[in-house]
Design an enzyme around this catalytic site. Sequence first.
Site, short mmCIF file in Angstrom:
data_model
loop_
_atom_site.label_atom_id
_atom_site.label_comp_id
_atom_site.label_asym_id
_atom_site.label_seq_id
_atom_site.Cartn_x
_atom_site.Cartn_y
_atom_site.Cartn_z
N CYS A 141 0.80 -0.98 0.00
CA CYS A 141 -0.08 0.06 -0.11
C CYS A 141 0.81 1.10 -0.13
O CYS A 141 1.65 1.44 -0.85
CB CYS A 141 -1.05 0.11 1.29
SG CYS A 141 -2.29 0.97 0.88
N HIS B 19 -4.11 -4.53 -0.61
CA HIS B 19 -3.94 -5.17 0.88
C HIS B 19 -4.00 -6.62 0.64
O HIS B 19 -5.15 -7.26 0.82
CB HIS B 19 -5.00 -4.68 1.81
CG HIS B 19 -4.84 -3.26 1.92
ND1 HIS B 19 -3.93 -2.74 3.05
CD2 HIS B 19 -5.22 -1.91 1.51
CE1 HIS B 19 -3.86 -1.45 3.21
NE2 HIS B 19 -4.83 -1.07 2.19
N GLU C 90 -3.16 -8.55 2.99
CA GLU C 90 -3.58 -9.32 4.02
C GLU C 90 -4.99 -9.18 4.36
O GLU C 90 -5.68 -9.81 5.31
CB GLU C 90 -2.85 -8.31 5.42
CG GLU C 90 -3.40 -7.12 5.71
CD GLU C 90 -2.99 -5.95 4.78
OE1 GLU C 90 -3.38 -4.87 4.97
OE2 GLU C 90 -2.30 -6.03 3.86
#
Length: 213
Positions: free
Chosen positions: A82, A191, A193
Amino acid sequence: MRIAIVDYGMGNLHSVTKAFEHVAGDDASIVLTDDPIEVAAADKVVFPGQGAMPDCMRHLEESGLKGAVLDAARQKPFLGICVGAQLLFDYSEEGDTPGLGVFAGEVVRFPKERMHDEAGHKLKVPHMGWNEMFIAREHPLWQGISQGERFYFVHSYHFKPSDDIAVIESAYPYRFAAAVAKDNIFAIQCHPEKSHNAGLQLLRNFVHWDGRP
């Protein structure tokens, strides 16, 4: 093996750390750290970030971590996520901010014009939600991830590299570089995650990556 996640006060570090702990298991020790010495001692480095680019750059400099991040980017497997990925470029339009200069190019805002889908509906900025990823060039970190797989985005600015380093592209509504890679560095705008199984596969690949393209 130790993987350092750089904590310079910006980002959703808890979710990044937990995702890495989940995929690494006993293969690696995951360390969330604001200590430049620990970053220097790690075998691999993860450089996340969330928020406005000027704030992120200021926090990075004030934390004393800037030098350790640059050293890591020169010599060991390195993953930017990011805003952490955006910081690697020369410059960002967000706040007229100089970056770290690891990659040649800039970070630009989605324009007010051209932001319409094929049906003519206006697209919102920030680009928020799930979007398809298209393979521009094969890379070890994309192993096991399908063409067109969807990842989660939240951003108003995107990479505009000067060199041919894009490995993954997305579209909103035009194509843009969603991930770039050079030598031992892989940087991704979205992202992983928060991107379910595909994102976890990317992080798992990083755990086992030797830093070669």
